[in-house]
Design a protein around this motif. Sequence first.
Motif, mmCIF file in Angstrom:
data_model
loop_
_atom_site.group_PDB
_atom_site.id
_atom_site.type_symbol
_atom_site.label_atom_id
_atom_site.label_comp_id
_atom_site.label_asym_id
_atom_site.label_seq_id
_atom_site.Cartn_x
_atom_site.Cartn_y
_atom_site.Cartn_z
ATOM 1 N N ARG A 1 -58.461 13.836 -87.835
ATOM 2 C CA ARG A 1 -58.676 12.513 -87.427
ATOM 3 C C ARG A 1 -58.099 12.022 -86.118
ATOM 4 N NH1 ARG A 1 -58.080 9.922 -93.541
ATOM 5 N NH2 ARG A 1 -60.231 10.653 -94.203
ATOM 6 N N GLN A 2 -58.813 11.210 -85.579
ATOM 7 C CA GLN A 2 -58.292 10.641 -84.360
ATOM 8 C C GLN A 2 -57.751 9.292 -84.463
ATOM 9 O OE1 GLN A 2 -61.669 11.578 -81.632
ATOM 10 N NE2 GLN A 2 -60.024 12.965 -80.504
ATOM 11 N N TYR A 3 -56.693 9.091 -83.697
ATOM 12 C CA TYR A 3 -55.950 7.827 -83.747
ATOM 13 C C TYR A 3 -55.999 7.193 -82.383
ATOM 14 C CZ TYR A 3 -54.972 8.927 -88.660
ATOM 15 O OH TYR A 3 -55.172 9.312 -89.789
ATOM 16 N N VAL A 4 -56.212 5.910 -82.309
ATOM 17 C CA VAL A 4 -55.649 5.039 -80.959
ATOM 18 C C VAL A 4 -54.544 4.137 -81.064
ATOM 19 C CG1 VAL A 4 -56.870 3.564 -79.389
ATOM 20 C CG2 VAL A 4 -58.253 5.159 -80.870
ATOM 21 N N LYS A 5 -53.645 4.165 -80.167
ATOM 22 C CA LYS A 5 -52.513 3.284 -80.186
ATOM 23 C C LYS A 5 -52.837 2.022 -79.698
ATOM 24 C CE LYS A 5 -49.034 6.856 -80.356
ATOM 25 N NZ LYS A 5 -47.675 7.221 -79.906
ATOM 26 N N MET A 6 -52.622 1.058 -80.454
ATOM 27 C CA MET A 6 -52.919 -0.312 -80.196
ATOM 28 C C MET A 6 -51.673 -1.474 -80.259
ATOM 29 S SD MET A 6 -56.600 -0.241 -82.158
ATOM 30 C CE MET A 6 -57.283 -1.525 -81.235
ATOM 31 N N GLN A 7 -52.064 -2.314 -79.812
ATOM 32 C CA GLN A 7 -50.885 -3.629 -79.825
ATOM 33 C C GLN A 7 -51.507 -5.064 -80.198
ATOM 34 O OE1 GLN A 7 -48.282 -3.823 -76.755
ATOM 35 N NE2 GLN A 7 -47.067 -5.216 -77.631
ATOM 36 N N TRP A 8 -51.362 -5.744 -80.983
ATOM 37 C CA TRP A 8 -51.635 -7.056 -81.462
ATOM 38 C C TRP A 8 -51.036 -7.810 -80.257
ATOM 39 C CZ3 TRP A 8 -55.723 -7.185 -84.165
ATOM 40 C CH2 TRP A 8 -55.725 -6.358 -85.575
ATOM 41 N N VAL A 9 -52.203 -8.685 -79.511
ATOM 42 C CA VAL A 9 -51.598 -9.426 -78.281
ATOM 43 C C VAL A 9 -50.698 -10.818 -79.042
ATOM 44 C CG1 VAL A 9 -52.463 -11.014 -76.549
ATOM 45 C CG2 VAL A 9 -53.801 -8.936 -77.326
ATOM 46 N N ALA A 10 -50.993 -11.192 -80.087
ATOM 47 C CA ALA A 10 -50.442 -12.377 -80.424
ATOM 48 C C ALA A 10 -48.904 -12.285 -80.770
ATOM 49 C CB ALA A 10 -50.913 -13.072 -81.610
ATOM 50 N N THR A 11 -48.596 -11.060 -81.653
ATOM 51 C CA THR A 11 -47.163 -10.565 -82.043
ATOM 52 C C THR A 11 -46.595 -9.570 -81.148
ATOM 53 O OG1 THR A 11 -48.241 -9.266 -83.842
ATOM 54 C CG2 THR A 11 -48.013 -11.365 -84.356
ATOM 55 N N GLY A 12 -47.324 -8.635 -80.331
ATOM 56 C CA GLY A 12 -46.718 -7.560 -79.917
ATOM 57 C C GLY A 12 -46.513 -6.273 -80.961
ATOM 58 N N GLU A 13 -46.768 -6.631 -82.170
ATOM 59 C CA GLU A 13 -46.944 -5.313 -83.187
ATOM 60 C C GLU A 13 -47.663 -4.378 -82.753
ATOM 61 O OE1 GLU A 13 -47.822 -4.433 -87.920
ATOM 62 O OE2 GLU A 13 -48.203 -6.646 -87.086
ATOM 63 N N ARG A 14 -47.273 -3.113 -82.744
ATOM 64 C CA ARG A 14 -47.751 -1.762 -82.431
ATOM 65 C C ARG A 14 -48.284 -1.330 -83.611
ATOM 66 N NH1 ARG A 14 -45.548 0.867 -76.968
ATOM 67 N NH2 ARG A 14 -45.546 -1.005 -75.817
ATOM 68 N N PHE A 15 -49.521 -0.684 -83.751
ATOM 69 C CA PHE A 15 -50.178 0.016 -84.713
ATOM 70 C C PHE A 15 -51.029 1.166 -84.090
ATOM 71 C CE2 PHE A 15 -53.000 -3.201 -83.496
ATOM 72 C CZ PHE A 15 -54.345 -2.965 -83.885
ATOM 73 N N GLU A 16 -51.436 1.959 -85.213
ATOM 74 C CA GLU A 16 -52.422 2.977 -84.799
ATOM 75 C C GLU A 16 -53.568 2.734 -85.636
ATOM 76 O OE1 GLU A 16 -50.517 6.714 -85.378
ATOM 77 O OE2 GLU A 16 -49.080 6.348 -83.836
ATOM 78 N N GLU A 17 -54.897 2.844 -84.954
ATOM 79 C CA GLU A 17 -55.919 2.795 -85.763
ATOM 80 C C GLU A 17 -56.777 4.102 -85.710
ATOM 81 O OE1 GLU A 17 -57.867 1.008 -88.230
ATOM 82 O OE2 GLU A 17 -57.132 -0.578 -87.535
ATOM 83 N N MET A 18 -57.681 4.659 -86.686
ATOM 84 C CA MET A 18 -58.450 5.564 -86.581
ATOM 85 C C MET A 18 -59.829 5.165 -85.467
ATOM 86 S SD MET A 18 -59.067 7.704 -90.363
ATOM 87 C CE MET A 18 -60.128 6.158 -90.895
ATOM 88 N N LEU A 19 -59.876 6.324 -84.903
ATOM 89 C CA LEU A 19 -60.747 5.922 -83.876
ATOM 90 C C LEU A 19 -62.154 5.279 -84.166
ATOM 91 C CD1 LEU A 19 -61.838 6.061 -80.769
ATOM 92 C CD2 LEU A 19 -62.467 8.450 -81.174
ATOM 93 N N THR A 20 -62.738 5.824 -85.546
ATOM 94 C CA THR A 20 -63.897 5.402 -85.993
ATOM 95 C C THR A 20 -63.824 3.922 -86.589
ATOM 96 O OG1 THR A 20 -64.260 7.790 -86.858
ATOM 97 C CG2 THR A 20 -65.557 5.667 -87.899
ATOM 98 N N ASN A 21 -62.631 3.635 -87.088
ATOM 99 C CA ASN A 21 -62.417 2.345 -87.286
ATOM 100 C C ASN A 21 -62.343 1.419 -86.094
ATOM 101 O OD1 ASN A 21 -62.242 2.959 -89.984
ATOM 102 N ND2 ASN A 21 -60.077 2.616 -90.105
ATOM 103 N N ALA A 22 -61.754 1.768 -85.053
ATOM 104 C CA ALA A 22 -61.717 1.042 -83.843
ATOM 105 C C ALA A 22 -63.011 0.745 -83.227
ATOM 106 C CB ALA A 22 -60.861 1.900 -82.609
ATOM 107 N N HIS A 23 -63.882 1.640 -83.552
ATOM 108 C CA HIS A 23 -65.307 1.816 -83.215
ATOM 109 C C HIS A 23 -66.230 0.556 -83.989
ATOM 110 C CE1 HIS A 23 -69.507 2.909 -83.089
ATOM 111 N NE2 HIS A 23 -69.244 3.218 -81.801
ATOM 112 N N ASN A 24 -65.778 0.904 -85.143
ATOM 113 C CA ASN A 24 -66.800 0.020 -86.309
ATOM 114 C C ASN A 24 -66.283 -1.471 -86.658
ATOM 115 O OD1 ASN A 24 -68.267 2.177 -86.383
ATOM 116 N ND2 ASN A 24 -67.322 2.998 -88.339
#
Length: 85
Positions: A46-69
């Motif tokens: 599976r492919q993952y995208v590294k992201m960060q919530w703007v409000a909290t600064g918390e970093r997380f990874e989301e599957m590319l399919t979930n990021a798309h959907n």
Amino acid sequence: MHDKMWAVQQPGTLLRARSSHQYGKLALVLQEAYDGPMPSNGYPPRQYVKMQWVATGERFEEMLTNAHNCFDIVSSCDTLGPEEN
């Protein structure tokens, strides 16, 4: 023009969550999608995208399919003018 699957994984893209528990939260894409660990079932990783919530600064990874959907694009690198790219 690129498709949404390409756009949701470009660093600097701002996304808005559509899922119920994160609805409306903004996330910033930090890194283009990468392959996760190789599964034992022989399927491609599976492919993952590294992201960060703007409000909290918390970093997380989301599957590319979930990021798309599950996210809408608020602002992408495609919205920059040619002199800014």
